[in-house]
Motif scaffolding. Structure first.
Motif, PDB file in Angstrom:
ATOM      1  N   SER A 129      -7.438  25.650   7.689  1.00 10.29           N
ATOM      2  CA  SER A 129      -8.849  25.763   7.096  1.00 10.29           C
ATOM      3  C   SER A 129      -9.249  24.453   6.366  1.00 10.29           C
ATOM      4  O   SER A 129      -8.138  23.664   6.321  1.00 10.29           O
ATOM      5  CB  SER A 129      -8.562  27.012   5.965  1.00 10.29           C
ATOM      6  OG  SER A 129      -7.728  26.414   4.797  1.00 10.29           O
ATOM      7  N   ALA A 130     -10.337  24.426   6.120  1.00  9.19           N
ATOM      8  CA  ALA A 130     -10.630  23.019   5.520  1.00  9.19           C
ATOM      9  C   ALA A 130      -9.950  22.913   4.122  1.00  9.19           C
ATOM     10  O   ALA A 130      -9.605  21.793   3.792  1.00  9.19           O
ATOM     11  CB  ALA A 130     -12.375  23.178   5.189  1.00  9.19           C
TER      12      ALA A 130
ATOM     13  N   VAL B 249     -10.429  25.613  -3.125  1.00  6.16           N
ATOM     14  CA  VAL B 249     -10.016  26.229  -2.161  1.00  6.16           C
ATOM     15  C   VAL B 249     -11.093  27.324  -1.253  1.00  6.16           C
ATOM     16  O   VAL B 249     -10.478  28.047  -0.842  1.00  6.16           O
ATOM     17  CB  VAL B 249      -9.011  27.379  -2.661  1.00  6.16           C
ATOM     18  CG1 VAL B 249      -7.660  26.525  -3.218  1.00  6.16           C
ATOM     19  CG2 VAL B 249      -9.423  28.174  -3.801  1.00  6.16           C
ATOM     20  N   GLY B 250     -12.174  26.977  -1.455  1.00  5.32           N
ATOM     21  CA  GLY B 250     -13.284  27.682  -0.681  1.00  5.32           C
ATOM     22  C   GLY B 250     -13.783  27.256   0.726  1.00  5.32           C
ATOM     23  O   GLY B 250     -12.760  26.501   1.213  1.00  5.32           O
ATOM     24  N   LEU B 251     -14.684  27.566   1.224  1.00  5.61           N
ATOM     25  CA  LEU B 251     -14.846  27.369   2.411  1.00  5.61           C
ATOM     26  C   LEU B 251     -15.750  26.118   2.987  1.00  5.61           C
ATOM     27  O   LEU B 251     -15.863  25.759   4.287  1.00  5.61           O
ATOM     28  CB  LEU B 251     -15.554  28.692   3.029  1.00  5.61           C
ATOM     29  CG  LEU B 251     -15.178  29.966   2.985  1.00  5.61           C
ATOM     30  CD1 LEU B 251     -15.571  31.217   3.833  1.00  5.61           C
ATOM     31  CD2 LEU B 251     -13.531  29.919   3.756  1.00  5.61           C
ATOM     32  N   ASP B 252     -16.293  25.590   1.872  1.00 10.25           N
ATOM     33  CA  ASP B 252     -17.334  24.325   2.054  1.00 10.25           C
ATOM     34  C   ASP B 252     -16.338  23.107   2.530  1.00 10.25           C
ATOM     35  O   ASP B 252     -15.614  22.635   1.621  1.00 10.25           O
ATOM     36  CB  ASP B 252     -18.122  24.235   0.852  1.00 10.25           C
ATOM     37  CG  ASP B 252     -19.154  23.047   1.076  1.00 10.25           C
ATOM     38  OD1 ASP B 252     -18.831  22.024   1.646  1.00 10.25           O
ATOM     39  OD2 ASP B 252     -20.156  23.212   0.409  1.00 10.25           O
ATOM     40  N   GLU B 253     -16.259  22.791   3.774  1.00  4.97           N
ATOM     41  CA  GLU B 253     -15.575  21.668   4.331  1.00  4.97           C
ATOM     42  C   GLU B 253     -15.796  20.301   3.761  1.00  4.97           C
ATOM     43  O   GLU B 253     -14.873  19.494   3.369  1.00  4.97           O
ATOM     44  CB  GLU B 253     -15.588  21.552   6.099  1.00  4.97           C
ATOM     45  CG  GLU B 253     -14.720  20.672   6.591  1.00  4.97           C
ATOM     46  CD  GLU B 253     -14.449  20.993   8.024  1.00  4.97           C
ATOM     47  OE1 GLU B 253     -13.516  20.238   8.468  1.00  4.97           O
ATOM     48  OE2 GLU B 253     -15.049  21.859   8.569  1.00  4.97           O
TER      49      GLU B 253
ATOM     50  N   THR C   2     -13.292  18.265   1.429  1.00  4.90           N
ATOM     51  CA  THR C   2     -12.939  16.863   1.681  1.00  4.90           C
ATOM     52  C   THR C   2     -13.020  15.979   0.509  1.00  4.90           C
ATOM     53  O   THR C   2     -12.115  15.104  -0.063  1.00  4.90           O
ATOM     54  CB  THR C   2     -13.690  16.254   2.750  1.00  4.90           C
ATOM     55  OG1 THR C   2     -13.332  17.196   4.194  1.00  4.90           O
ATOM     56  CG2 THR C   2     -13.241  15.002   3.209  1.00  4.90           C
ATOM     57  N   GLU C   3     -14.115  16.102  -0.324  1.00  2.00           N
ATOM     58  CA  GLU C   3     -14.604  15.431  -1.334  1.00  2.00           C
ATOM     59  C   GLU C   3     -13.485  15.677  -2.446  1.00  2.00           C
ATOM     60  O   GLU C   3     -13.195  14.499  -3.319  1.00  2.00           O
ATOM     61  CB  GLU C   3     -16.080  15.805  -1.917  1.00  2.00           C
ATOM     62  CG  GLU C   3     -17.115  15.253  -0.925  1.00  2.00           C
ATOM     63  CD  GLU C   3     -18.520  15.743  -1.190  1.00  2.00           C
ATOM     64  OE1 GLU C   3     -18.453  16.440  -2.394  1.00  2.00           O
ATOM     65  OE2 GLU C   3     -19.585  15.411  -0.889  1.00  2.00           O
ATOM     66  N   VAL C   4     -13.227  16.769  -2.713  1.00  2.00           N
ATOM     67  CA  VAL C   4     -12.164  17.084  -3.972  1.00  2.00           C
ATOM     68  C   VAL C   4     -10.791  16.686  -3.386  1.00  2.00           C
ATOM     69  O   VAL C   4     -10.055  16.097  -4.154  1.00  2.00           O
ATOM     70  CB  VAL C   4     -12.310  18.551  -4.370  1.00  2.00           C
ATOM     71  CG1 VAL C   4     -11.581  18.940  -5.537  1.00  2.00           C
ATOM     72  CG2 VAL C   4     -13.828  18.665  -4.919  1.00  2.00           C
ATOM     73  N   ASN C   5     -10.603  17.526  -2.424  1.00  2.00           N
ATOM     74  CA  ASN C   5      -8.846  17.584  -2.180  1.00  2.00           C
ATOM     75  C   ASN C   5      -8.300  16.325  -1.560  1.00  2.00           C
ATOM     76  O   ASN C   5      -7.293  15.719  -1.773  1.00  2.00           O
ATOM     77  CB  ASN C   5      -8.561  18.760  -1.272  1.00  2.00           C
ATOM     78  CG  ASN C   5      -9.034  19.965  -1.983  1.00  2.00           C
ATOM     79  OD1 ASN C   5      -8.762  20.167  -3.136  1.00  2.00           O
ATOM     80  ND2 ASN C   5      -9.127  21.262  -1.140  1.00  2.00           N
TER      81      ASN C   5
END
Length: 313
Positions: free
Chosen positions: A127-128, A69-73, A77-80
């Protein structure tokens, strides 16, 4: 049963709830965590799809409660998105019969939203994290999953909703827009109960209509007024009392004058209507309980300790 996110805010509550049902649980974790001895813990990193191979073998049910749920796009993408895709491929390979995935009403974007049912709003994630979680939903839905979009989650372990309110009542002291905004909330233990009930609905277990599938709003059916939320927390000595009413332009001016961690878009989420209709409690043949305001009494000691530890010197 396989469970991701077992050490997190929601996943740990789900794990506690599953313990009441005498269910064998395999926790898929990125690193070793102190979990109950009876829980099997296996290494599985959503950001490294190859680590998921074999992680669901022998499991009839998968609960996917992990997310970034952080800001690193790129990491989102890699996780979610990609991580969920790989997890669903593993679940299909393993012959998993039932999948429940946790998502968020944040996929709808800024709002305001007033009582919409699933399908009445077009997702517009801002958000990302919410964009990638929406993409992750599609992978789960293709496997016949139940996707539960949770509203604002309160309770023991909450490090966002009430901590955000604590910062905002300091920076913007007053009832924002008279405190009349209505919000869809759910206590984390009620959410864990709902996730568990949904997960245990194996085919044929709940009657001829079969188990819950598709997207559902995981919220308490009665929205909470912002003013009532702030007053309840003040009455429990979690937040200071709030007095006075602020127009929206006054709120924005105070946000600029008193910078902090919480953004204006996050204040918007709390100061304008964001509530959603739900049918999932009825579909699970379960009472929703007294609601998140009532549950705050039990969570109040944890909140007081947590907020004292994070207060500015």
């Amino acid at each position: 049963m396989a469970l991701t996110g077992a050490s997190g805010f929601i996943g740990s509550a789900v794990l506690r709830r599953l313990a009441r049902h005498d269910v064998d649980v395999r926790a898929l974790t990125r690193q070793e965590h102190p979990l109950p001895a009876e829980v099997e813990q296996v290494h599985a990193d959503l950001a490294r799809p190859e680590s998921l191979d074999g992680s669901c073998s022998g499991a009839r049910v998968l609960i996917h409660a992990a997310s970034y749920v952080g800001l690193d796009e790129q990491l989102a993408t890699e996780v979610n998105d990609l991580g969920t895709e790989a997890l669903m491929k593993e679940a299909r390979r393993a012959g998993v019969e039932r999948i429940v995935q946790l998502s968020t009403t944040a996929v709808y974007g800024r709002g305001p939203h007033r009582g919409a049912a699933v399908g009445e709003l077009e997702p517009d994630p801002g958000s990302a994290a919410s964009r990638s979680r929406l993409a992750g939903e599609e992978h789960a839905l293709r496997q016949g999953a139940a996707v539960l979009r949770a509203g604002l989650i309160t309770g023991r372990g909450d490090r966002w909703v009430v901590p955000a309110l604590a910062e905002l009542v300091r920076r913007v002291p007053g009832f924002w827009r008279a405190g009349e905004a209505q919000l869809s909330l759910i206590d984390v233990d009620d959410l864990a109960r709902l996730v568990t009930l949904t997960a245990l609905q194996l085919a044929g277990h709940r009657g001829s209509s079969g188990p819950v599938r598709g997207v559902h709003h995981a919220v308490h059916p009665v929205p909470v007024r912002n003013r009532d939320l702030l007053e309840t927390l003040a009455g429990l000595d979690v937040l200071p009392p709030v007095t006075g009413e602020l127009a929206w332009d006054e709120c924005l001016a105070l946000m600029d004058e008193n910078p902090g961690r919480i953004s204006t878009s996050q204040l918007t989420l709390l100061a304008f209507d964001h509530h959603y209709a739900t049918d999932v409690w009825q579909a699970c043949d379960a009472p929703p309980g007294p609601g998140p305001l009532a549950a705050l009494t039990e969570a109040a000691p944890w909140y007081r300790t947590h907020l004292a530890g994070t207060a500015r010197p």
